[in-house]
Design a protein around this motif. Sequence first.
Motif, PDB file in Angstrom:
ATOM      1  N   ALA A  45       0.904  -1.127  -0.133  1.00 24.65           N
ATOM      2  CA  ALA A  45      -0.035  -0.037   0.030  1.00 24.65           C
ATOM      3  C   ALA A  45       0.959   1.210   0.007  1.00 24.65           C
ATOM      4  N   THR A  46       1.877   1.143   0.881  1.00 20.59           N
ATOM      5  CA  THR A  46       2.811   2.519   1.005  1.00 20.59           C
ATOM      6  C   THR A  46       3.508   2.661  -0.511  1.00 20.59           C
ATOM      7  N   ALA A  49       1.004   4.164  -3.057  1.00 19.97           N
ATOM      8  CA  ALA A  49       0.531   5.311  -2.738  1.00 19.97           C
ATOM      9  C   ALA A  49       1.771   6.253  -2.996  1.00 19.97           C
ATOM     10  N   LEU A  50       2.964   6.037  -2.649  1.00 16.85           N
ATOM     11  CA  LEU A  50       4.032   6.857  -3.018  1.00 16.85           C
ATOM     12  C   LEU A  50       4.180   7.169  -4.508  1.00 16.85           C
ATOM     13  N   ARG A  51       3.802   6.093  -5.302  1.00 14.40           N
ATOM     14  CA  ARG A  51       3.966   6.032  -6.925  1.00 14.40           C
ATOM     15  C   ARG A  51       2.721   6.916  -7.232  1.00 14.40           C
ATOM     16  N   ALA A  52       1.889   6.923  -6.444  1.00 13.08           N
ATOM     17  CA  ALA A  52       0.650   7.799  -7.177  1.00 13.08           C
ATOM     18  C   ALA A  52       0.192   9.004  -6.523  1.00 13.08           C
TER      19      ALA A  52
END
Lengths: 154, 212
Positions: A45-46, A49-52
């Motif tokens: 998930a991390t 989320a970082l990529r998005a």
Amino acid sequence: MKCTRYERWLWDELEGRLGTAQAQELRAHLQVCPRCQRQWEAARATHQALRALPRYRAPQQLALQVRARIQETAAPKPEFVWWKRVALAPALGILAAAAWWGWLALNPDSTYSTETATAAHSVENWVEIHEQLEVADWSPTPTPSYFITTGYTQ
Amino acid sequence: MVSDTVSYTGRIIEVDALSAEAQLVERAQAQDETAFEQIMHLYADRLYNYILRMVGNSADAEDLLQEVFLRAYQGLPSFDGRASLSTWLYRIATNLCIDYQRRRARRVQTVPYLAWEDEDGEVGHWESPDTQTPDPMEAALNRELQQVVEHAIRSLSPKLRTVLLLYDVEDLSYEEIARVLNIPMGTVKSRLNHARGQIQKQVEAYLRGESK
Ligand SMILES: [Zn+2]
């Protein structure tokens, strides 16, 4: 403990850095270890989320603002100082001389040499004060960046 | 045969891009105003995105971005092209952001909003975010998980945050980050692991709360 080894592999797997054998071993462990499974979910998930994360655009007027700041830092100070000083010194000299003659007329006993020195000294003072004011006039207005600009150390 | 041609062409494009950048720098060094504006155009968004997440508010980020380009302009005559232009610009931005945070941490004595501690013991805190002016960064945080991650990024120490943002958000390589920060690659990797671990911990807590 065995789990720390797999914890270290989680991000490698997410980035495709893990070899086939290791990836299989990790997956097998995740199936039997709820704790590592939770970590895997969190890491994934991390990673996603970082990529998005949304990307922000620089302000449109950036080039103009930078140009203004470049010109601000390259302000032509010396030019203004010299002609004002040239114009100012005689004017103040005349003023001081007039004041001295006036004073001399009221105090006929005073000696010539002391007064000449005083008059010359006061002209110097005035020029100095004027220069200080001028420097203050031409220094850039403090902005929120002022402290960063002046206090930056490499 | 085909793959040879592809990689050959790819090489050419890469070399072309590098020499185009070198030419741009050379023109800017020769006081060509449009060349410097092109440099700004090429890097403004990337640097802004990075700086905004480093400092956490758009007003200061805009100011620091201007400052980066002002310093780049002043430093151009001594830029020798040994570092790439992007490495050099990210270095200026990083130095300014860290300098800004130190100043702010020293100046502001309010109740700490987020405290951080480095792996080597350096401590500090962020002040409360400015709630008076609407911040595009805050406004755009519409998804909960992203909010958790953005918050976790802000709770990292500047050292860890720098590496995480450059690698995971700005897509720089370990080598490039090592050059930007002038630290060994091993340090880049260990800081990245620390940073990711801290964010992951907060995401895990969030996910656990969700499933309850
Ligand atoms: Zn386990």
